[in-house]
Design a protein around this motif. Structure first.
Motif, PDB file in Angstrom:
ATOM      1  N   ILE A 253       0.986  -1.245   0.002  1.00 33.29           N
ATOM      2  CA  ILE A 253       0.104   0.167  -0.105  1.00 33.29           C
ATOM      3  C   ILE A 253       0.776   1.133  -0.027  1.00 33.29           C
ATOM      4  CG2 ILE A 253      -1.936  -1.004   1.128  1.00 33.29           C
ATOM      5  CD1 ILE A 253      -0.967   0.097   3.787  1.00 33.29           C
ATOM      6  N   ASP A 263       0.630   6.038  -4.493  1.00 36.99           N
ATOM      7  CA  ASP A 263       0.211   4.833  -3.464  1.00 36.99           C
ATOM      8  C   ASP A 263      -1.003   4.918  -2.899  1.00 36.99           C
ATOM      9  OD1 ASP A 263       0.642   6.524  -1.322  1.00 36.99           O
ATOM     10  OD2 ASP A 263       2.817   6.085  -0.909  1.00 36.99           O
ATOM     11  N   GLN A 264      -1.311   4.051  -1.963  1.00 40.08           N
ATOM     12  CA  GLN A 264      -2.806   4.108  -1.561  1.00 40.08           C
ATOM     13  C   GLN A 264      -3.324   4.652  -0.475  1.00 40.08           C
ATOM     14  OE1 GLN A 264      -4.527  -0.135  -1.317  1.00 40.08           O
ATOM     15  NE2 GLN A 264      -2.626  -0.731  -2.585  1.00 40.08           N
ATOM     16  N   TRP A 266      -4.205   7.866   1.762  1.00 42.66           N
ATOM     17  CA  TRP A 266      -5.077   9.318   1.625  1.00 42.66           C
ATOM     18  C   TRP A 266      -4.467  10.259   2.712  1.00 42.66           C
ATOM     19  CZ3 TRP A 266      -8.021  11.501  -1.806  1.00 42.66           C
ATOM     20  CH2 TRP A 266      -8.848  12.527  -1.434  1.00 42.66           C
ATOM     21  N   LEU A 351     -10.789   3.426   3.403  1.00 42.80           N
ATOM     22  CA  LEU A 351      -9.504   4.076   2.576  1.00 42.80           C
ATOM     23  C   LEU A 351      -8.328   3.995   3.617  1.00 42.80           C
ATOM     24  CD1 LEU A 351      -9.879   8.260   2.970  1.00 42.80           C
ATOM     25  CD2 LEU A 351     -11.019   6.540   4.215  1.00 42.80           C
ATOM     26  N   TRP A 352      -7.144   4.167   3.155  1.00 48.99           N
ATOM     27  CA  TRP A 352      -5.967   4.125   3.952  1.00 48.99           C
ATOM     28  C   TRP A 352      -5.642   5.416   4.613  1.00 48.99           C
ATOM     29  CZ3 TRP A 352      -3.418  -0.057   6.355  1.00 48.99           C
ATOM     30  CH2 TRP A 352      -3.856  -1.367   5.831  1.00 48.99           C
TER      31      TRP A 352
END
Length: 515
Positions: A253, A263-264, A266, A351-352
């Motif tokens: 991630i 990347d993932q 936020w 979400l991350w």
């Protein structure tokens, strides 16, 4: 045979140098006399910068395998930069001078010093259990205490001349020993003085190289900002309490699928505009666009994971002294007059987010605010963390920034800004900085800057000001007398009016939207 002879000669050389090792203060003096940084010495002898700091502070002694190279360096520096003449002419003390011939320490087959019955050291008279090759008490490597009294039980130092001076008082006043916090405070003060000096020297170097051309000097300083700030980072970490992982194995991630794709994670950056006001509607409501000074510099004080990130599910990885990234489902935000702490999203659902965002959401869900329901935490990648990891660097840059502002030194101010902004932006997967790969830190610092801005917006709201818009990590547009809420100025704890070529800068008017 020659190889064996070389090995023996190396051992003998090391034994001689160890027996006449300079005091910690002399080691520091020699390095500074040669204008060498701890980082340079550490690289030359093959140890960490914090190790050199410990050797110079006296908290630990040089040890193999780096000891021989370190002692060779010190001996060479002592030949180039001998002790000041005033010290050389001072009355001889029983304490050995740097590289003065001394009895050797008895060592076993493992190379370690041999213990024996306790007795007064033959050099300083202070009791020790270590022995010389003559089986007499001797501190290892001549690390002796200063002699303040001569008693009948104290052996005469080796090769000492008869002393005709009167004996010292029998009960001298003991010298206060600094506590560990005091030693750390002194070390931190010296480190800040040294690192601030690095900044001013760099500016003077580039100004001289550019023959006084400010624009050319600024370009050169910005170009060298990354290696310079990494040197500052290393110097401020020299006496740090925490070891950290500079290149941890990263979960997927945190990896970019390509150079262009993110990347993932936020970061929760906002683009908030109050739905009740509009620039397009004629009106006479005065709005002031404010700018947060050095938002990223302030955000260096945040909880950062210092080790390799470890996976956990549920709330197992959520602890006060852990940090990282978390997969959450946030609760709906039902306050249109306040910015959403998650920022503006196109896609709902899980979400991350970073630890900084999660901590903000948890505070807002607590009894003090009670603005939103707590997020649901699905899984986490976290490590043991500290809030003060970058604090020494932050304080050093802040102090240099304040000095530059006070002296109206625009060149140094822009150089400092380039250092901390590039330090943050290149600590991820960047080709411009190979010394540190911590994209988790980069995301957390960015998110912390936004969390700090959200706190300022809420403070203004509580004081009765209307939040018209909030953008990025440093821009806040308000109605009302903002000076009753925030101090005005250029310091990191102050706010200033935003002046730029943008339409909404300084003071402007908006109209009320009828619904």
């Amino acid at each position: 045979m020659s190889e064996g002879l070389s090995a023996v000669e190396a051992l003998l050389e090391e034994a001689r140098l160890t027996a006449s090792m300079p005091s910690p203060a002399e080691r520091r003096r020699l390095r500074e006399a040669a204008s060498l940084s701890r980082a340079q010495v550490a690289t030359a002898v093959g140890v960490g910068r914090s190790t050199i700091a410990n050797w110079e502070e006296g908290t630990s002694d040089p040890q193999p395998p780096a000891r021989l190279e370190y002692l060779r360096l010190l001996k060479g520096l002592a030949e180039i930069y001998p002790a000041p003449a005033a010290l050389e002419e001072a009355p001889a003390e029983p304490t050995p001078a740097a590289f003065m011939p001394a009895p050797a320490t008895l060592r076993g087959e493992d190379g370690l010093a041999v213990h024996g019955p306790p007795g007064p050291c033959i050099r300083c008279g202070v009791e020790t259990t270590y022995q010389s090759t003559d089986r007499l008490p001797l501190h290892v490597g001549g690390f002796c205490q200063p002699v303040t009294t001569q008693t009948a039980s104290t052996p005469t130092p080796v090769a000492a001349e008869p002393v005709s001076a009167p004996p010292a008082p029998a009960s001298p006043t003991p010298v206060p020993v600094a506590t560990r916090p005091q030693r750390r405070a002194r070390s931190a003060a010296r480190a800040q003085e040294e690192t601030t000096g690095l900044i001013s020297r760099a500016v003077h170097e580039e100004l001289e190289r550019a023959a006084g051309d400010m624009d050319a000097a600024l370009k050169a300083l910005i170009k060298r900002a990354i290696p310079d700030v990494m040197t500052l980072f290393a110097e401020t970490r020299a006496t740090g309490r925490y070891d950290y992982t500079a290149y941890p194995a990263l979960p997927d991630i945190l990896k970019k699928p390509s150079k262009k794709d993110p990347d993932q994670i936020w970061e929760a950056r906002p683009r908030f505009h109050h739905p009740g006001y509009s620039l397009k509607v004629p009106g006479d409501i005065t709005v002031t666009a404010l700018d947060v000074n050095a938002a990223y510099l302030s955000a260096l004080k945040t909880w950062l994971p210092i080790g390799k990130l470890e996976h956990s599910t549920g709330t197992d990885g959520v602890e006060p002294k852990r940090s990282g990234v978390h997969l959450i489902t946030p609760a709906p935000w039902e306050h249109p007059h306040l910015p959403d702490p998650i920022g503006d999203r196109d896609d709902p659902g899980a979400l991350w987010v970073t630890n900084a965002t999660l901590r903000l959401l948890q505070r807002l869900a607590g009894p003090k605010y009670a603005l939103v329901e707590a997020p649901v935490i699905h899984e986490s990648w976290t490590s043991g963390a500290t809030e003060n990891f970058l604090d020494a660097l932050r304080k050093t840059l802040t102090a240099a920034r304040e000095t530059a502002i006070a002296e109206d030194d625009t060149l140094t101010l822009e150089y400092i800004k380039a250092m901390y902004s590039k330090f943050i932006s290149t600590m991820g997967e960047s080709i411009h900085n190979r010394e540190l790969v911590r994209p988790d830190w980069m995301h957390i610092i960015h998110s912390q800057a936004y969390a700090n801005l959200w706190g300022k917006a809420y403070k203004a709201h509580q004081a009765g000001l209307e939040i018209i818009s909030m953008m990025g990590t440093d821009e806040l547009h308000l109605t009302g007398d903002w000076r009753t809420v925030f101090p005005e100025g250029r310091g990191v704890t102050q706010m200033k009016i935003k002046h730029s070529d943008a339409k909404a800068s300084g003071e402007y008017t908006v109209g009320k939207v009828s619904r």
